[in-house]
Design an enzyme around this catalytic site. Structure first.
Site, PDB file in Angstrom:
ATOM      1  N   LYS A  38       0.774  -1.326  -0.267  1.00  0.00           N
ATOM      2  CA  LYS A  38      -0.287  -0.056  -0.192  1.00  0.00           C
ATOM      3  C   LYS A  38       1.120   1.646  -0.060  1.00  0.00           C
ATOM      4  O   LYS A  38       0.434   2.484  -1.077  1.00  0.00           O
ATOM      5  CB  LYS A  38      -1.433   0.289   1.234  1.00  0.00           C
ATOM      6  N   ALA A 242      -5.025  -1.971  -5.949  1.00  0.00           N
ATOM      7  CA  ALA A 242      -4.524  -1.121  -5.769  1.00  0.00           C
ATOM      8  C   ALA A 242      -5.850   0.414  -6.891  1.00  0.00           C
ATOM      9  O   ALA A 242      -4.463   1.616  -5.952  1.00  0.00           O
ATOM     10  CB  ALA A 242      -3.398  -0.638  -6.185  1.00  0.00           C
ATOM     11  N   GLY A 244      -7.691   2.015  -4.281  1.00  0.00           N
ATOM     12  CA  GLY A 244      -7.447   3.081  -3.101  1.00  0.00           C
ATOM     13  C   GLY A 244      -6.351   3.784  -3.009  1.00  0.00           C
ATOM     14  O   GLY A 244      -6.426   4.747  -3.207  1.00  0.00           O
TER      15      GLY A 244
HETATM   16  O1  RIB Z   1      -3.667  -2.010  -1.810  1.00  0.00           O
HETATM   17  C1  RIB Z   1      -3.053  -3.255  -2.499  1.00  0.00           C
HETATM   18  C2  RIB Z   1      -2.257  -3.420  -2.159  1.00  0.00           C
HETATM   19  O2  RIB Z   1      -2.383  -4.023  -0.520  1.00  0.00           O
HETATM   20  C3  RIB Z   1      -1.335  -4.491  -2.577  1.00  0.00           C
HETATM   21  O3  RIB Z   1      -0.252  -3.854  -3.674  1.00  0.00           O
HETATM   22  C4  RIB Z   1      -0.666  -5.497  -1.586  1.00  0.00           C
HETATM   23  O4  RIB Z   1       0.540  -5.396  -1.431  1.00  0.00           O
HETATM   24  C5  RIB Z   1      -1.187  -5.500  -0.341  1.00  0.00           C
HETATM   25  O5  RIB Z   1      -0.046  -4.471   0.243  1.00  0.00           O
END
Ligand code: RIB
Length: 303
Positions: A38, A242, A244
């Site tokens: 994230k 991803a 968000g």
């Molecule tokens: O928000 C998506 C992310 O959440 C992914 O890339 C994964 O690595 C997790 O951390």
């Protein structure tokens, strides 16, 4: 300059018509490895959109760490303060179904080695930034410590409380901008947030407790801020992984530039709408030229 304090993960992603239920095995369609996490995703999105971004976090001494740091650097993120440690780089096992919906298990590895001593070594950067943003994939006590330094230096703090976890009173007081989804908001508030009214009530309650701005992300329904729903830009979703993070990266890049919340929300929503049309996390995020072209195509449709 924006500091992103957060996670770096290798995303091991399988796709299948349906995500298996507990006890079930399904035959998948594809497998790929993507740069993710994230924190890293948010940093990459903001940097690709023109923000100066410095990353604070850790990876292992392994090839996954090499790969993701290289990718982050290529996107313009300053990774010179990222430390290596004797465990594996964070790893996310991701399943994506035919509608682009996902479920994720994260094994934090090096991300959970981030501690207050590491933050202290990078106090100088935090004291110089315009804004620091963090999530819940690195230890909360280290984030709290970093936010304390930032607030003492009168800097803006942004917390994306994902994955969902309770927030201490201290953390609430240290956070200027909170960007949860409805589940994360419910966890922080300790009550159900399954309607716009309930979410708005919880956002106001958190504001009374000290958070200046609460922006609730509603997935394909858009974003709730200040009692108003900002609808998302419709897109054919291939992979929502991803989305968000793209919202947060776009939001942060625009907010750090001119502090206009409504414009920053729109930037975030354009980045998120772009990203769901492509596979993977960082691999789905727009370069500035792609973002601008997409933005104009969306705005034209609205005219
Ligand atoms: O928000 C998506 C992310 O959440 C992914 O890339 C994964 O690595 C997790 O951390």
């Amino acid at each position: 300059m924006i500091i992103v304090l957060g996670s770096i993960n290798i995303d091991l992603t399988t796709t299948a018509a349906e995500i298996p239920k507990p006890g079930e095995t399904v035959i998948g369609e594809s497998f790929a490895q993507y740069a993710g996490g994230k924190g890293a995703n948010q940093a990459v999105c903001a940097a690709r959109l023109g923000a100066e971004v410095v990353f604070l976090g850790k990876v292992g001494n392994d090839s996954y760490g090499d790969f993701i740091l290289r990718e982050m650097e290529r996107s313009g993120v300053d990774v010179s303060r990222v430390e290596r440690c004797d465990t594996h780089t964070g790893l996310a096992a991701i399943s994506v179904d035919a509608n682009g919906c996902n479920c994720i298990i994260v094994v934090p590895g090096a991300n959970f080695i981030v501690d207050t001593a590491y933050i202290e070594r990078h106090r100088d950067a935090i004291e110089r930034c315009d804004m620091i943003m963090a999530q819940h994939e690195t230890p909360i006590d280290a984030t709290e410590y970093a936010f304390k330094i930032a607030k003492a230096a009168k800097k803006t703090t942004l917390l994306n409380p994902a994955p969902a976890a309770m927030l201490s009173k201290e953390m609430i007081l240290l956070t200027d901008i909170l960007v949860p989804n409805e589940y994360e908001l419910a966890r922080i508030r300790g009550r159900r947030c399954d309607s716009i009214e309930a979410m708005e009530e919880s956002a106001l309650a958190l504001q009374k407790r000290g958070i200046k701005t609460v922006i609730v992300t509603l997935g394909e329904a858009g974003v709730l801020y200040g009692g108003k729903v900002y609808p998302a830009f419709a897109a054919d979703a291939v992979d929502t992984t991803a989305a968000g993070d793209s919202f947060l990266g776009g939001f942060a890049a625009a907010y750090a530039k001119n502090r206009d919340l409504a414009e920053a929300i729109q930037y975030g929503q354009i980045a998120a709408s772009y990203s769901v049309q492509y596979k993977g996390a960082q691999s789905s995020m727009p370069a500035i030229e792609q973002f601008e072209e997409y933005k104009w195509s969306l705005l034209k449709k609205q005219m």
